[in-house]
Design a protein around this motif. Structure first.
Motif, PDB file in Angstrom:
ATOM      1  N   GLN A 532       0.840  -1.212   0.000  1.00  0.00           N
ATOM      2  CA  GLN A 532       0.000   0.000   0.000  1.00  0.00           C
ATOM      3  C   GLN A 532       0.870   1.257   0.000  1.00  0.00           C
ATOM      4  OE1 GLN A 532      -2.467   0.356   3.475  1.00  0.00           O
ATOM      5  NE2 GLN A 532      -3.509   2.191   2.727  1.00  0.00           N
ATOM      6  N   TYR A 568      10.180   2.272   6.569  1.00  0.00           N
ATOM      7  CA  TYR A 568       9.410   3.440   7.063  1.00  0.00           C
ATOM      8  C   TYR A 568      10.279   4.568   7.645  1.00  0.00           C
ATOM      9  CZ  TYR A 568       5.752  -0.198   6.994  1.00  0.00           C
ATOM     10  OH  TYR A 568       4.910  -1.218   6.634  1.00  0.00           O
ATOM     11  N   LYS A 598       5.289   9.089   7.471  1.00  0.00           N
ATOM     12  CA  LYS A 598       4.918   9.305   8.877  1.00  0.00           C
ATOM     13  C   LYS A 598       3.398   9.215   9.060  1.00  0.00           C
ATOM     14  CE  LYS A 598       5.947  12.138  12.906  1.00  0.00           C
ATOM     15  NZ  LYS A 598       4.787  11.589  13.582  1.00  0.00           N
ATOM     16  N   ARG A 599       2.661   9.856   8.135  1.00  0.00           N
ATOM     17  CA  ARG A 599       1.180   9.800   8.188  1.00  0.00           C
ATOM     18  C   ARG A 599       0.697   8.357   8.110  1.00  0.00           C
ATOM     19  NH1 ARG A 599       1.103  14.052   4.792  1.00  0.00           N
ATOM     20  NH2 ARG A 599       0.523  12.790   2.970  1.00  0.00           N
ATOM     21  N   HIS A 600       1.269   7.604   7.169  1.00  0.00           N
ATOM     22  CA  HIS A 600       0.866   6.206   6.953  1.00  0.00           C
ATOM     23  C   HIS A 600       1.142   5.362   8.208  1.00  0.00           C
ATOM     24  CE1 HIS A 600       0.232   2.450   4.753  1.00  0.00           C
ATOM     25  NE2 HIS A 600       1.401   2.015   5.199  1.00  0.00           N
ATOM     26  N   ASP A 602       1.433   6.470  11.380  1.00  0.00           N
ATOM     27  CA  ASP A 602       0.547   6.891  12.471  1.00  0.00           C
ATOM     28  C   ASP A 602      -0.875   6.364  12.278  1.00  0.00           C
ATOM     29  OD1 ASP A 602       2.676   8.159  13.549  1.00  0.00           O
ATOM     30  OD2 ASP A 602       2.127  10.183  12.903  1.00  0.00           O
ATOM     31  N   GLU A 603      -1.376   6.527  11.049  1.00  0.00           N
ATOM     32  CA  GLU A 603      -2.778   6.122  10.788  1.00  0.00           C
ATOM     33  C   GLU A 603      -2.971   4.622  10.963  1.00  0.00           C
ATOM     34  OE1 GLU A 603      -3.586   7.601   6.887  1.00  0.00           O
ATOM     35  OE2 GLU A 603      -3.560   9.703   7.536  1.00  0.00           O
ATOM     36  N   ASN A 604      -1.950   3.846  10.604  1.00  0.00           N
ATOM     37  CA  ASN A 604      -2.095   2.381  10.673  1.00  0.00           C
ATOM     38  C   ASN A 604      -1.433   1.769  11.909  1.00  0.00           C
ATOM     39  OD1 ASN A 604      -3.366   1.661   7.927  1.00  0.00           O
ATOM     40  ND2 ASN A 604      -1.713   3.067   7.396  1.00  0.00           N
ATOM     41  N   GLU A 605      -0.948   2.650  12.819  1.00  0.00           N
ATOM     42  CA  GLU A 605      -0.290   2.220  14.062  1.00  0.00           C
ATOM     43  C   GLU A 605       0.746   1.114  13.800  1.00  0.00           C
ATOM     44  OE1 GLU A 605      -3.445   1.149  16.679  1.00  0.00           O
ATOM     45  OE2 GLU A 605      -4.080   3.214  16.997  1.00  0.00           O
TER      46      GLU A 605
END
Length: 726
Positions: A532, A568, A598-600, A602-605
């Motif tokens: 993804q 990451y 970073k967004r990815h 955080d959003e997906n822990e």
């Protein structure tokens, strides 16, 4: 005086211990009785006490011959801690000043000193011989006695002179001590020291708390970092064969946040002993060292011993791994193995005297057998030291924990024993294997062994298979290896009986580490890529490329995006550790990419494995710097290649690596000389406007192989990436 109660009282009085370990008590009684004594005791078994306690009880001074200055200092400090007067123990070696030597001699002659440590080199000096003739000597102790034998792993020629010098100074009982000795080395030590009638005390070589593992040497630095990060705070020693590798690996560990220091004989003495002390006092967790480190260093809680390079002999390996878990606690011994390292060691032997080469080859053969075997490693190791391990499964080596499939090998064993019989037990394993596999070597030819009926009778299997068969037969006691004669194979009575009536013996094939390396290489790549994120990064790259009117590959190549989708990175510093991303590229294009990652995350822990991204030491490649400097002086590329002793293809590879990491180079002066202007512009335009990828084969397809060469396309691609991307 030698009654048990007295000995235990002395033990308590001088060292504070209540009981003896293993056979210490019997050894000490033997020394006190004035007998020559040979002690074979693995690291951590308490060898030192076997001469320290008798020296406190007997009249006179014990002379301890020891090979390392660091070891002497250690032992003397330890003895002084037990006594009230510093004069109780001294050393005499090249590190002392004249006034210090005078002090030592006064203390010894006054009878204060019970132990005097002497290096073998110091022992041979005329003034020391004259001095020692005046001393009342209680006994001599030869520590690290394996240094006497050419078959030992740390041969020191000056050790050969110990006996004649003892005869000159004056006879006294002799105790020889070592942590590793095969039957061959043991005999060699006793013969050379003139103590063939000595009482021999041999402790078991089995260290049940040690775990043995051999790994294929693929991405070894990364694997070492992973293991150390999983064991933060634990003490570890990593052995390398060269000083250069010690420095490089230590630097890489430090860059990756591991508290490590180097140690090798090329460092100045104060830095070296400073690093050793920091390790002993737990200011650092890891020492990266050549084998110069650790002899006699008494650190009980080393938890991991790794060999980045395979050692030259199993004795060396056993002694070095023996520095793990001396307190009886956890000890992991991990070795990285590639047959290429063995070939390198064989090359180093060339030019040495033939006898020395033969010995070296035999020792290496044993090491290879250990590394490649699928048998229990503990069983193999103990067999090497003349000890039988009766258990089928030790549960503490990689082969026992992950056993390979077995098969009945009786036909192979019979065939192999028959070959040894036919060639009259006069050859080594290598020759036997050549006959079985049908290899016509010069040795096979010179004995006409290619005419034997059994020649090539085992050619359906390779040399590694037959080496495994020999190894199994040795451990089963069907054949033996002649130690006096460079490893000639002989058939035992049990082996002769086996020829008459054979029975199933289960074999496992040896590991093929070269194959494992291949598998690991191909299995690398994109295994852990987050699909993804990879897709999102490609979209972002496309967006930026449109905005800047640049082809996407100029911004980041696919392997860089794959690495980002695996590890990451969320800061520009972390981004620079990805392949193909230099500081310039990270600065120019990186911010949007790390923000998206970073967004990815955080959003997906997500858990980031970024700790396992091996930060490389700043690239100090002299070659790259020198190439850039030559280009600045506008030296033609073919001249640069010639002066560096490399092919043009390799020079272009270096240049590609330089520009893809974000550094600009200007090779217009060369392109203008070797290409016509139209060709240059066509290729440049193709990469700027038509290319979807920077692939050379695609460019040749598009532009036409008849008109354009691969070299031209690569040169213009370097120019394009440098000007447009950097």
């Amino acid at each position: 005086m030698t009654k048990q109660i007295n000995l235990k009282a002395h033990l308590k009085q001088h060292f504070g211990f209540e009981t003896f370990k293993g056979n210490q008590e019997e050894i000490i009684k033997n020394v006190l009785a004035g007998n020559d004594t040979f002690v074979l005791m693995p690291t951590g078994g308490g060898k030192s006490l076997c001469y320290q306690l008798p020296s406190m009880i007997l009249d006179g001074t014990a002379i301890i011959i020891s090979p390392l200055i660091a070891l002497m200092k250690n032992q003397v400090d330890a003895m002084r801690n037990f006594g009230e007067d510093d004069g109780i123990a001294h050393f005499l070696n090249s590190s002392l000043t004249k006034s210090a030597i005078t002090q030592v001699k006064e203390d010894v002659l006054s009878g204060k000193t019970k132990l005097l440590y002497v290096a073998p080199e110091s022992l041979t000096k005329e003034e020391n011989i004259l001095f020692l003739k005046q001393v009342k000597i209680s006994f001599y102790a030869v520590d690290e006695a394996h240094c006497i034998s050419e078959w030992g792993h740390d041969f020191r020629p000056e050790y050969r002179r110990i006996r004649p010098i003892i005869n000159e100074i004056g006879n006294a009982p002799l105790i020889a001590l070592t942590a590793t000795a095969t039957p061959k080395v043991q005999h060699d030590i006793q013969k050379t020291l003139g103590m063939l009638n000595a009482c021999v005390f041999k402790s078991s070589f089995n260290r049940p708390n040690l775990y043995y593992e051999v790994k294929p040497k693929v991405h070894a630095s990364k694997e070492i970092i992973r293991i150390l990060k999983e064991n933060i705070g634990k003490s570890a020693i990593i052995y390398c064969l060269s000083r250069k590798k010690v420095e490089e690996l230590a630097e890489m560990l430090i860059v990756n946040g591991i508290k490590a220091l180097p140690y090798h004989a090329g460092m100045d003495a104060s830095t070296r002993s400073g690093n050793q002390d920091k390790f002993l006092h737990e200011e650092v967790d890891v020492i990266v060292a050549t084998i110069a480190f650790g002899m006699g260093i008494d650190k009980p809680d080393v938890r991991i011993v790794m060999h980045y390079d395979i050692p030259k002999s199993l004795e060396g390996y056993y002694q070095e791994t023996g520095r793990a878990g001396r307190d009886g606690g956890e000890g992991r011994c991990i070795t990285f193995y590639s047959y290429k390292d063995i070939q390198k060691l064989e090359k180093f032997m060339q030019g040495k005297p033939l006898a020395e080469q033969e010995i070296g080859k035999q020792l290496l053969f044993e090491t290879v057998a250990y590394a490649e075997t699928s048998l229990c490693r503990r069983k193999l190791l103990l067999h090497y030291f003349g000890e039988t391990y009766k258990e089928d499964n030790c549960d503490t080596c990689d082969n026992c924990l992950h056993p390979k499939e077995q098969f009945d090998g009786q036909d192979s064993i019979v065939k192999m024993i028959k070959v040894i019989q036919v060639i009259k037990e006069k050859f080594k394993a290598e020759h036997v294997v050549d006959i079985l596999t049908g290899r016509v070597t010069s040795s096979v030819k010179s004995y006409n062994h290619e005419d034997l009926e059994l020649f090539a009778s085992g050619k359906e299997e390779d040399g590694k298979y037959w080496n495994a068969v020999i190894r199994h037969a040795l451990i089963a006691g069907l054949i033996t290896k002649e130690i006096e004669n460079y490893g000639l194979l002989r058939i035992s009575q049990k082996g002769l009986d086996y020829l008459v009536k054979s029975y199933p013996i289960m074999l496992t094939k040896n590991h093929d580490y070269d194959e494992m390396e291949e598998e690991t290489r191909t299995a690398g790549g994109t295994a852990a890529v987050d699909p993804q994120l990879f897709s999102m990064l490609k979209d972002l790259r496309k967006l930026i490329s449109k905005k800047l009117n640049l082809p996407p590959f100029v911004i980041f190549q696919d392997p860089s995006l794959e690495a980002m989708s695996t590890y990451y990175p969320i800061t520009l510093d972390e981004l620079q550790n990805m392949p193909g991303v230099g500081a310039g590229k990270a600065k120019r294009f990186g911010k949007d990419f790390v923000d998206l990652i970073k967004r990815h995350v955080d959003e997906n822990e997500l858990d980031r494995p970024i700790d396992l991204v091996v930060k490389s030491v700043a690239n100090k490649s002299k070659l790259k710097i020198s190439i850039i400097q030559s280009i600045d002086r506008q030296v033609p590329l073919d001249d640069i290649a010639e002066s560096k002793g490399i092919e043009m293809n390799d020079l272009l590879k270096e240049l590609e690596s330089i520009v893809y990491s974000g550094t600009r180079v200007n090779i217009d002066y060369h392109i203008d000389q070797v290409m016509d202007e139209d060709h240059r512009d066509d290729i440049f335009l193709y990469f700027k406007e038509d290319a979807e990828t920077d692939d050379v084969a695609s460019a040749l397809d598009e532009l036409g192989e008849e008109e354009y060469s691969e070299e031209e396309i690569r040169m213009v691609r370097i120019k394009f990436i440098s000007e447009v991307g950097n």
